[in-house]
Write an enzyme that holds these catalytic residues in place. Structure first.
Site, PDB file in Angstrom:
ATOM      1  CD  GLU A 209      -1.279   1.125  -5.167  1.00  0.00           C
ATOM      2  OE1 GLU A 209      -1.702   0.560  -6.197  1.00  0.00           O
ATOM      3  OE2 GLU A 209      -1.890   2.054  -4.621  1.00  0.00           O
ATOM      4  CB  CYS A 243       3.160  -0.459 -12.488  1.00  0.00           C
ATOM      5  SG  CYS A 243       2.714   1.097 -11.699  1.00  0.00           S
TER       6      CYS A 243
END
Length: 468
Positions: A209, A243
């Site tokens: 991720e 993010c």
């Protein structure tokens, strides 16, 4: 290797079958819920100390969303664990064919510092639900939260099956030398490559991720006030250290002129005339990160904000206008409270700009015309997509979360977490009798035998017809 004994101990526990029963998995998952309830105040204090995170933001992102994942998993675990029956050919009608959801074994979860509870706990929920043992490596950058997790979490979980390892790069490097059955990493793309390289030595599957520069296209037809409020919230939540935050805006020069006063008003409405005094605006996590983000302020021109205070690791909510694609701020993920605006002529140019760069973790598009939003969705590629808002797609446990290309590999959230940590094992069980039925497949071969095999084993295309 300093961690070889720990990995071996967990592997022995996994091989004993201890983690496989549903009752065991439920008990460990419920223990995670008790951890969140009992230690709520300590979590809020630790994230405030590490990131200046407002209690509201911490409770939403570190506790509520984790509880949603937990409850989604507990509500559905018995269904997820069941064998999945599959279609059979005529030759297999008397047999049992199914997919068994097997745990991988001993998994490693490496978490980042920006959401230091959420980003280890959500993968851990999936790992436990799927029946694995796990080692959790929280980030050493968020020091207070790392200490809290290391000191407290083991008292809630089975120590024979779950462990917390602390330390920095040297410790993580040594940890990665061990053979794991699955590695789940959240962090930057450069470190993701290091993790994947280490995993390759043992042929260990990975989920990465990662991050990236998430574009946000704002069309000329939109409610400027609403766009500004939703973008400001998404960009400056957790002081921009998210993010999936919108990393830059793409709009025409006319829209930039309309957006700037609306963005200024939204920042003032949310954080007051001096955001440094706002209890709802966070801080940069470390001196190293502060200096990196501060250097990016030199791109374009500062239209809003720009103030900094190194002692507090404070960077004001900042908007940069007239940023060039070649500017330093457009070469790396910002991960801080700065929003650059890049001028484009129209939607087609915006889409071309997005497609000329690495594929991002999220693409955002704002327009009052649904056709415009759909065009951006259909003509770009990204880990996720959100139309006319920011961040909100990540709050749904029913949607997968993950990157593509440079922004990551694999996915999780809800059932997708369970699937990530489960090996889908194809299984066929046949009876010991009825041997004459197998005769056509044995030598000596003949065309007649092949005709029987073809008739009983072939898969036909639906609505297919044979012309006589």
């Amino acid at each position: 290797n300093p961690f070889a004994g720990l990995v071996s101990h967990l592997r022995a526990s996994w091989l004993s079958g201890k983690t496989r029963p549903m009752a065991y998995r439920i008990a460990q998952l419920e223990a995670l819920g008790h951890f969140l309830d009992d230690k709520k105040q300590q979590i809020l204090e630790a994230t405030a100390s590490d990131l200046g995170k407002a209690p509201f933001e911490a409770e939403l992102s570190e506790i509520l969303l984790c509880k949603n994942e937990l409850h989604e998993t507990l509500n559905n675990l018995s269904h997820w664990m069941k064998d999945e029956q599959v279609d059979r050919t005529l030759a297999m009608q008397l047999d049992s064919a199914f997919i068994r959801k097997d745990p991988y074994g001993v998994v490693l979860i490496i978490a980042p510092w920006n959401y230091p509870i959420h980003l280890f706990l959500v993968p851990l929920i999936g790992a436990i639900a799927a029946g694995n043992c796990a080692i959790i490596k929280p980030s050493e950058v968020s020091k207070k939260t790392e200490r809290l997790v290391a000191e407290v979490l083991p008292s809630y979980l089975d120590k024979d099956c779950f462990a917390v390892v602390t330390g920095g790069v040297p410790e993580t490097t040594r940890l990665l030398e061990n053979k794991f059955d699955y590695i789940f990493f959240t962090g930057s793309s450069p470190v993701g490559r290091i993790v994947m390289t280490a995993a390759a030595k043992h042929l260990t599957p990975v989920t990465l991720e990662l991050g990236g520069k998430n574009p946000c296209y704002v069309s000329d037809t939109c409610d400027v006030t609403n766009v500004a409020r939703r973008v400001v919230w998404g960009r400056f939540f957790n002081a921009g250290q998210t993010c999936i935050a919108p990393d830059y805006l793409l709009c025409t020069v006319e829209m930039q002129e309309k957006l700037l006063p609306a963005l200024r008003k939204a920042i003032d409405d949310f954080y007051g005339p001096n955001p440094q005094e706002s209890p709802d605006f966070g801080r940069i996590v470390s001196d190293k990160q502060f200096q990196r983000v501060q250097r990016l302020l030199g791109s374009g021109r500062v239209a809003i904000g720009g103030q900094t205070n190194e002692a507090e690791r404070y960077i004001a909510p900042t908007v940069l206008a007239d940023v060039q694609p070649s500017d330093p701020i457009m070469q790396e993920e910002i991960f801080g409270p700065i929003l650059p605006i890049v001028i484009i002529a129209n939607m087609d140019e915006a889409i071309d700009f997005i497609n000329s760069r690495e594929r991002p973790l999220a693409v955002y598009a704002f327009s009052s015309d649904d056709k415009v939003v759909n065009q951006v969705l259909e003509r770009t590629s990204s880990g996720g997509f959100c139309g006319n808002d920011t961040l909100m797609h990540v709050t749904l446990t029913s949607l997968p979360f993950g990157g593509i290309g440079n922004s990551g590999l694999g996915m999780h959230h809800g059932k997708f977490s369970f699937d990530t940590f489960s090996h889908r094992r194809g299984c066929l069980k046949r009876g010991m009798g009825r041997e004459p039925l197998n005769g056509p497949r044995y030598p000596p071969y003949s065309q007649q035998k092949f005709g029987v095999i073809r008739a009983t084993s072939k898969v036909t295309r639906k609505n297919d017809c044979t012309l006589l």
